[in-house]
Design a protein around this motif. Structure first.
Motif: not given
Length: 519
Positions: A78-91, A134-149
């Motif tokens: 979930a973190c990979v999907v959310v973080g990568t998707g958000a990074a793609w939309l923003v960047e 899963v919901l809470v940890t995804t909301l807390s940790y997806y930035p660990l994927v979002y930032l480097p991507v």
């Protein structure tokens, strides 16, 4: 960009395969991070084969194994999907308000997972179980994927994508064949961090009543003081960590992604969202509301309505100063210890360097309680002067949060061609001077990002601080946990709010570093 098989370090190969001093320092750091593993192994050996089988081969352990594996697999995905998707939309799209979204997508790092779970649980006491975890940890940790991507997407030369499209490849094929290989180091590094955090997560899962090995270890020590049973559970946790590390290494491969010079790089032309603009804005806004709005709203609610609400100014100032001091010291010490290991694994690739690096990740998969008990055991037997000292607490932070610094430093060093080191040495400059004058300035952003990630982790760390902090030392995290455990939500809310406020600048720094702006 140059992609070539790694050949074990700098191109010139003028130095020793493994420089003795740097290897010795890196090995010393690895040994420090292996202390908790040694503690677990000693407990397993002391229990004996029959005892190990009796303690591990139980239905309860099977249940914990299922819960832990499900959480790691679902949460990391979930973190990979959310973080990568958000990074793609923003960047990479023409999404309106990009600077605002950049900040909002990284901001959840300032909200500790156990504060996030506090907010969601206070909305509904029935909010519990795997889905909630899963919901809470995804909301807390997806930035660990979002930032480097996001950083890689921003810095990648779009010429490669243009060539792919010129050859007749569609957007999806171009993403899979061209963009994704460039994202792989950042993506896998972020996913590894998320997986390790989920293995060791305690506060959020305890609040959500979802049992994993970490919460079971805590319950064993608290209720029965059964050291053998808790140690066996920690041993299974170590095996899961090793599987995670092995999987990441296998997927990462050994390709080199550094390039000499910036060339004629230009900014990628944003993909036009067209009719998808509104759904994209709604999706990112919903993500921000779930990750930030819920915990902040619940904190404000309890501050305004709870009869236990109080603002003890002296306690708030003292705990804030303590948290800030420990956060800064922990960030400096951990980043300094991670640097020689990161340099070794990037500049001198080989079995020894990979083994040393892998060792530094093991401590992060263990609960803070196990790390703390390992350090207490060592201190009492060999270094009694360090017992309940700040030095021991900083050592625990280094063991627990070394991967946060390692991933950032490894990525930054991997983007710097080793030929630059060779040029410096060919001009008669010593290794230490090359490090200070060439390497450190070039990895400054990665070093800052890793330090900021460690700072965020230290400020919100709970279990090892409870056990190792010098007598009388209280932090915002420990005070929040004490008040919330007593169901004094109004009294706990100011500590949660202050944790978020002092973490926010570090989260903002991460967005500035990833954008390559001056800070």
């Amino acid at each position: 960009m140059i992609r070539s098989p790694a050949r074990g370090g700098s191109a010139a190969g003028t130095g020793l395969r493994y420089p003795p001093l740097r290897l010795a320092v890196a090995v010393a750091v690895a040994l420090l991070t292996l202390l908790p593993l040694g503690y677990v192994v000693a407990g397993v050996v002391g229990t004996g084969p029959a005892g190990v089988v009796a303690l591990v081969w139980r239905p309860r352990v099977g249940e914990l194994l299922t819960n832990t594996v499900e959480l790691v697999l679902l949460g990391t995905t979930a973190c990979v999907v959310v973080g990568t998707g958000a990074a793609w939309l923003v960047e990479r799209t023409d999404l309106p308000g990009r600077p605002l979204w950049t900040g909002l997508m990284a901001a959840p790092l300032a909200v500790p997972a156990f504060v996030n779970s506090f907010g969601w649980y206070s909305l509904s006491p029935g909010f519990a179980g795997l889905d909630a975890a899963v919901l809470v940890t995804t909301l807390s940790y997806y930035p660990l994927v979002y930032l480097p991507v996001a950083a890689v997407l921003r810095g990648t030369d779009p010429a490669f994508e243009d060539m792919s499209r010129a050859l007749g490849n569609g957007p999806w094929h171009t993403f899979v064949r061209v963009v994704l290989p460039q994202l792989r180091p950042a993506l896998l590094g972020g996913a590894l961090l998320v997986g390790l955090h989920l293995l060791a997560e305690f506060g959020a899962l305890q609040s959500l009543r979802f049992d994993t090995f970490t919460t079971a270890i805590y319950d064993q020590f608290q209720s029965t003081f059964d050291g053998a049973g808790a140690t066996m559970l920690a041993g299974v946790l170590v095996l899961l960590c090793l599987l995670l590390l092995g999987g990441e290494q296998r997927l990462a491969g050994r390709a080199r992604v550094a390039r000499v010079g910036s060339g004629a790089m230009r900014r990628a032309v944003p993909h036009r969202l067209g009719p998808a603009t509104l759904p994209a804005i709604v999706a990112l806004a919903l993500l921000a509301v779930l990750a930030l709005g819920v915990p902040l709203g619940c904190i404000a609610f309890w501050l305004a309505t709870s009869t236990s609400t109080a603002f003890p100014l002296d306690d708030l100032l003292r705990t804030t100063a303590t948290s800030l001091g420990l956060g800064l010291l922990g960030a400096v010490v951990t980043s300094a210890l991670a640097l020689p290991v990161a340099w070794l694994v990037v500049r001198r690739r080989g079995r020894i360097s990979r083994l040393v690096e892998r060792c530094t990740y093991i401590g992060n998969s263990l609960p803070g309680m196990v790390v703390a008990l390992a350090l207490i055991t060592v201190a009492i037997r060999f270094l009694p002067a360090l017992y309940q000292s700040t030095v021991m607490l900083l050592a625990a932070y280094a063991v627990l949060f070394m991967p946060r610094a390692m991933v950032s430093l490894r990525t930054a060093l991997g983007q710097i061609p080793p030929e630059l080191d060779d040029v410096g040495r060919s001009l008669g400059v010593g290794s230490a001077a090359v490090l200070a004058r060439v390497t450190l300035p070039l990895i400054a952003r990665g070093l800052g990002a890793g330090s900021a990630l460690v700072f965020l982790a230290v400020v919100t760390e709970l279990t090892s601080t409870l056990l190792l902090a010098p007598i009388g030392t209280q932090t915002l995290a420990t005070q929040f946990w004490s008040e919330s455990s007593s169901i004094h939500y109004g009294a706990a809310a100011p500590y949660a709010l202050l944790m978020i406020l002092i973490s926010a600048p570090a989260a903002y720094l991460l967005t500035r570093r990833s954008r390559g702006e001056d800070t």
